[in-house]
Design an enzyme around this catalytic site. Structure first.
Site, PDB file in Angstrom:
ATOM      1  N   LYS A  19       0.652  -1.185   0.094  1.00 40.03           N
ATOM      2  CA  LYS A  19       0.498  -0.153   0.236  1.00 40.03           C
ATOM      3  C   LYS A  19       0.701   1.306   0.033  1.00 40.03           C
ATOM      4  O   LYS A  19       0.459   2.021  -0.951  1.00 40.03           O
ATOM      5  CB  LYS A  19      -0.835   0.207   1.329  1.00 40.03           C
ATOM      6  CG  LYS A  19      -1.856   1.875   1.707  1.00 40.03           C
ATOM      7  CD  LYS A  19      -2.383   1.932   2.984  1.00 40.03           C
ATOM      8  CE  LYS A  19      -1.749   1.912   3.354  1.00 40.03           C
ATOM      9  NZ  LYS A  19      -1.367   3.007   4.459  1.00 40.03           N
ATOM     10  N   ASN A  20       2.255   1.387   1.228  1.00 38.90           N
ATOM     11  CA  ASN A  20       2.559   2.443   1.212  1.00 38.90           C
ATOM     12  C   ASN A  20       3.594   2.949  -0.012  1.00 38.90           C
ATOM     13  O   ASN A  20       3.971   3.616  -0.449  1.00 38.90           O
ATOM     14  CB  ASN A  20       3.428   2.359   2.213  1.00 38.90           C
ATOM     15  CG  ASN A  20       2.420   2.151   3.595  1.00 38.90           C
ATOM     16  OD1 ASN A  20       1.077   2.665   3.283  1.00 38.90           O
ATOM     17  ND2 ASN A  20       3.256   2.582   4.520  1.00 38.90           N
TER      18      ASN A  20
ATOM     19  N   ASP B 187       4.494   0.575  12.381  1.00 39.77           N
ATOM     20  CA  ASP B 187       3.349   0.093  11.218  1.00 39.77           C
ATOM     21  C   ASP B 187       3.445  -1.383  11.698  1.00 39.77           C
ATOM     22  O   ASP B 187       2.331  -2.101  11.597  1.00 39.77           O
ATOM     23  CB  ASP B 187       3.368  -0.309  10.085  1.00 39.77           C
ATOM     24  CG  ASP B 187       3.128   1.444   9.302  1.00 39.77           C
ATOM     25  OD1 ASP B 187       2.054   2.171  10.707  1.00 39.77           O
ATOM     26  OD2 ASP B 187       3.128   1.512   7.964  1.00 39.77           O
TER      27      ASP B 187
ATOM     28  N   ARG C 271      -0.418  14.912  13.117  1.00 32.71           N
ATOM     29  CA  ARG C 271      -0.260  13.950  12.249  1.00 32.71           C
ATOM     30  C   ARG C 271       0.731  15.390  10.933  1.00 32.71           C
ATOM     31  O   ARG C 271      -0.937  15.905   9.460  1.00 32.71           O
ATOM     32  CB  ARG C 271      -0.575  13.172  11.263  1.00 32.71           C
ATOM     33  CG  ARG C 271      -0.723  11.394  11.794  1.00 32.71           C
ATOM     34  CD  ARG C 271      -1.518  10.762  11.005  1.00 32.71           C
ATOM     35  NE  ARG C 271      -0.408  10.348   9.889  1.00 32.71           N
ATOM     36  CZ  ARG C 271      -0.056   9.035   9.635  1.00 32.71           C
ATOM     37  NH1 ARG C 271      -1.620   8.671   9.204  1.00 32.71           N
ATOM     38  NH2 ARG C 271      -0.031   8.467   8.301  1.00 32.71           N
TER      39      ARG C 271
ATOM     40  N   CYS D  64      -5.806   7.842   9.163  1.00 27.39           N
ATOM     41  CA  CYS D  64      -5.622   7.004  10.356  1.00 27.39           C
ATOM     42  C   CYS D  64      -5.887   8.476  11.559  1.00 27.39           C
ATOM     43  O   CYS D  64      -3.944   8.795  11.429  1.00 27.39           O
ATOM     44  CB  CYS D  64      -4.891   5.772  10.579  1.00 27.39           C
ATOM     45  SG  CYS D  64      -5.191   4.136   9.763  1.00 27.39           S
TER      46      CYS D  64
ATOM     47  N   ARG E  77      -8.200  -0.802   3.763  1.00 34.75           N
ATOM     48  CA  ARG E  77      -7.478   0.362   3.657  1.00 34.75           C
ATOM     49  C   ARG E  77      -5.926  -0.489   3.679  1.00 34.75           C
ATOM     50  O   ARG E  77      -5.110  -0.087   2.395  1.00 34.75           O
ATOM     51  CB  ARG E  77      -7.353   1.587   4.802  1.00 34.75           C
ATOM     52  CG  ARG E  77      -8.411   2.685   5.163  1.00 34.75           C
ATOM     53  CD  ARG E  77      -7.838   3.872   5.786  1.00 34.75           C
ATOM     54  NE  ARG E  77      -6.601   3.629   5.519  1.00 34.75           N
ATOM     55  CZ  ARG E  77      -5.913   4.501   5.780  1.00 34.75           C
ATOM     56  NH1 ARG E  77      -5.725   4.489   7.415  1.00 34.75           N
ATOM     57  NH2 ARG E  77      -5.023   5.064   5.362  1.00 34.75           N
TER      58      ARG E  77
HETATM   59  C1  UD1 Z   1       4.208   6.414   6.722  1.00 31.58           C
HETATM   60  C2  UD1 Z   1       2.769   5.825   6.440  1.00 31.58           C
HETATM   61  C3  UD1 Z   1       3.144   5.081   7.014  1.00 31.58           C
HETATM   62  C4  UD1 Z   1       3.851   5.227   8.096  1.00 31.58           C
HETATM   63  C5  UD1 Z   1       4.640   6.630   8.632  1.00 31.58           C
HETATM   64  C6  UD1 Z   1       6.404   6.012   9.327  1.00 31.58           C
HETATM   65  C7  UD1 Z   1       2.912   5.566   3.997  1.00 31.58           C
HETATM   66  C8  UD1 Z   1       1.661   5.736   3.346  1.00 31.58           C
HETATM   67  N1  UD1 Z   1       2.234   6.331   5.641  1.00 31.58           N
HETATM   68  O1  UD1 Z   1       2.807   7.580   6.224  1.00 31.58           O
HETATM   69  O2  UD1 Z   1       2.239   4.516   6.786  1.00 31.58           O
HETATM   70  O3  UD1 Z   1       3.265   4.601   9.557  1.00 31.58           O
HETATM   71  O4  UD1 Z   1       5.051   6.510   7.247  1.00 31.58           O
HETATM   72  O5  UD1 Z   1       7.005   5.345   8.853  1.00 31.58           O
HETATM   73  O6  UD1 Z   1       3.373   5.601   3.556  1.00 31.58           O
HETATM   74  N2  UD1 Z   1       5.772  14.599  10.613  1.00 31.58           N
HETATM   75  C9  UD1 Z   1       5.403  16.326  11.144  1.00 31.58           C
HETATM   76  N3  UD1 Z   1       5.537  17.196   9.786  1.00 31.58           N
HETATM   77  C10 UD1 Z   1       5.448  16.449   8.624  1.00 31.58           C
HETATM   78  C11 UD1 Z   1       5.165  15.705   8.267  1.00 31.58           C
HETATM   79  C12 UD1 Z   1       5.553  14.107   8.904  1.00 31.58           C
HETATM   80  O7  UD1 Z   1       5.775  16.975  12.473  1.00 31.58           O
HETATM   81  O8  UD1 Z   1       4.967  16.989   7.774  1.00 31.58           O
HETATM   82  C13 UD1 Z   1       5.964  13.448  11.485  1.00 31.58           C
HETATM   83  C14 UD1 Z   1       4.346  13.001  12.151  1.00 31.58           C
HETATM   84  O9  UD1 Z   1       3.547  13.643  12.768  1.00 31.58           O
HETATM   85  C15 UD1 Z   1       5.321  11.974  12.788  1.00 31.58           C
HETATM   86  C16 UD1 Z   1       7.084  11.820  11.961  1.00 31.58           C
HETATM   87  O10 UD1 Z   1       7.051  12.911  11.629  1.00 31.58           O
HETATM   88  O11 UD1 Z   1       5.680  12.073  13.929  1.00 31.58           O
HETATM   89  C17 UD1 Z   1       6.251  10.230  10.744  1.00 31.58           C
HETATM   90  O12 UD1 Z   1       5.827  10.482  10.469  1.00 31.58           O
HETATM   91  P1  UD1 Z   1       6.198  10.262   8.684  1.00 31.58           P
HETATM   92  O13 UD1 Z   1       7.369   9.344   8.520  1.00 31.58           O
HETATM   93  O14 UD1 Z   1       5.449  11.508   7.041  1.00 31.58           O
HETATM   94  O15 UD1 Z   1       4.712   9.328   8.316  1.00 31.58           O
HETATM   95  P2  UD1 Z   1       3.614  10.017   6.484  1.00 31.58           P
HETATM   96  O16 UD1 Z   1       4.796   9.973   5.235  1.00 31.58           O
HETATM   97  O17 UD1 Z   1       2.617  10.151   7.559  1.00 31.58           O
END
Ligand code: UD1
Length: 417
Positions: free
Chosen positions: A22-23, A305, A121, A116, A397
């Site tokens: 998915k990711n 995850d 986030r 989720c 999902r």
């Molecule tokens: C992706 C994955 C998700 C996984 C996560 C961490 C997908 C579709 N989803 O989510 O399954 O759990 O990586 O491995 O690939 N953050 C900020 N500001 C931002 C972006 C992120 O503060 O603009 C923080 C988030 O709140 C979190 C951390 O950074 O605490 C990591 O998030 P991130 O790596 O961005 O996760 P996702 O890309 O949302």
């Protein structure tokens, strides 16, 4: 309301081929719009998040749909650059379309994404990298208006290695003039798959898998064919289910390297694991022992995850295992549901301690989020009696057909619509 009903306690045994990730496929679907032509994806999982991406692509004017086993996108007719609120809210990954739309059109309009509930986030890092590439962003009434007619490549350092911000930056950089160098980029394997797809499409991206990624912008693109990599978290779910219930499983279409932290934890818990080219075999007597603290971290660390999934596998283990969730602030919402099945888990802030209990009992539980739902499947497979799992739209999902897959391993499981 649909429910999954599982009667656990029996051994699981069999062979499973792991679905596409998915990711990986979600950013790849966003990336398809960089090329005003055709993309064919094989190994694409049939998930509600994929259907949500298809709805976004069609809204943008692209043709997108299944042709047998393949998902075919034609972004030639793309005519819009906005994503309405109801489509943005369907999943977090909708925000990855932002970088891609900007690269293609130099203009985009959308609202904040859903996804989720794992604590806050934010998308500040996504917006910061786009600004550094030259995008101008304006927020009005919950809508983000972005214009970027002259994006220019440069060196960009991410303050934390966010997966989504790295992907958005790569896609936007494909439309920027000159070279972009991303420093402190996320190293998750799915970013490697995105890079492979972009290169097949004619873009010039290198370095994925390391923390420095270079993108040469504005390259001519071409029709592309790509096979989506296997889903390491789905693979971890089936391994955890068999570890918890006891039995023997062979997974096909997996990468042992991508799963090494999960298999190391299950090995430490007492499972026998062997791996070969694209295959992993696991054997468990169902009597696991507690393991050293599990601390989630960006790849190559232990994946956040898989935290709930491993926790569910250890509920009947001898001793106590400590979990530290370092990525998301609120990722223990599954704990209350697991407690209904008799689990002994205490939580304080980002730390959870799981003390093994001799038996779990089936109960009525609800999915709180995608991986929390997967944890209920794992616990349900190891619990005595019937577990009724509600709110399964969360599971849909990310899991193509968990009832089919667990049944293939001999589980007593069915779907009640
Ligand atoms: C992706 C994955 C998700 C996984 C996560 C961490 C997908 C579709 N989803 O989510 O399954 O759990 O990586 O491995 O690939 N953050 C900020 N500001 C931002 C972006 C992120 O503060 O603009 C923080 C988030 O709140 C979190 C951390 O950074 O605490 C990591 O998030 P991130 O790596 O961005 O996760 P996702 O890309 O949302």
């Amino acid at each position: 309301m649909s429910q999954i009903i599982i009667r656990g306690g029996g051994r699981l045994e069999g062979t499973l081929s792991v679905q596409g990730a998915k990711n990986s496929v979600l950013p790849i679907l966003a990336a398809t719009i960089l090329h005003p032509g055709q993309t064919v994806l094989r190994g694409c999982p049939r998930l509600s998040d994929v259907e949500a991406s298809i709805r976004i692509l069609r809204h943008l004017g692209c043709k997108a749909g299944w042709e047998g086993e393949e998902l075919v996108v034609d972004a030639g007719p793309m005519s819009r650059w906005d994503i309405p609120d109801h489509l943005m809210r369907e999943m977090r990954s909708s925000v990855i379309f932002l970088g891609a739309i900007l690269a293609r059109f130099g203009w985009a309009e959308l609202s904040y994404p859903g996804g989720c509930e794992l604590g806050p986030r934010p998308i500040d890092l996504h917006l910061a990298v786009l600004r550094q590439l030259g995008a101008r962003l304006q927020e009005e009434g919950g809508r983000l208006r972005c214009s970027a007619d002259h994006m220019a490549g440069r060196e960009i350092a991410l303050s934390i290695p966010s997966v989504g911000a790295t992907e958005n930056a790569i896609l936007a950089a494909c439309g920027a003039e000159g070279e972009t160098m991303l420093v402190n980029a996320a190293r998750e394997p799915e970013i490697g798959d995105l890079q492979e797809f972009l290169c097949a499409m004619g873009c010039k991206v290198r370095g994925a898998g390391s923390s420095t990624i270079c993108v040469a912008g504005r390259q001519p693109t071409r029709d592309a064919f790509h096979t989506v990599m296997p889903d390491r978290i789905v693979a971890a779910t089936w391994l955890a289910a068999v570890a918890a219930a006891g039995g023997e499983v062979e997974l096909e279409r997996v990468s042992c390297r991508h799963l090494s932290t999960v298999t190391a934890a299950l090995h430490e818990a007492g499972c026998r694991i062997s791996g070969g080219e694209g295959r992993i075999a696991l054997r468990s007597d169902g009597f696991l022992r507690a393991i050293a603290p599990v601390r989630t971290a960006p790849y190559p660390g232990f994946p956040t995850d898989a935290q709930a999934i491993l926790m569910a596998a250890l509920l009947r283990s001898r001793g106590a295992t400590l979990f530290v969730e370092n990525i998301f602030e609120n990722r223990y919402r599954h704990v209350d549901e697991l407690r209904r099945m008799g689990a002994d888990i205490s939580v304080a802030d980002r730390v959870a301690v799981v003390t093994g209990v001799p038996r779990l009992c089936g109960a009525g539980v609800r999915c709180t989020d995608l991986r929390g739902g997967a944890a209920l499947l794992v616990a349900g497979a190891a619990a005595e009696g019937e577990t009724r799992i509600g709110d399964i739209h969360h599971i849909r999902r990310g899991y193509e057909d968990p009832v089919r897959d667990l049944r293939a391993l001999g589980a007593d499981i069915h779907l009640e619509e």
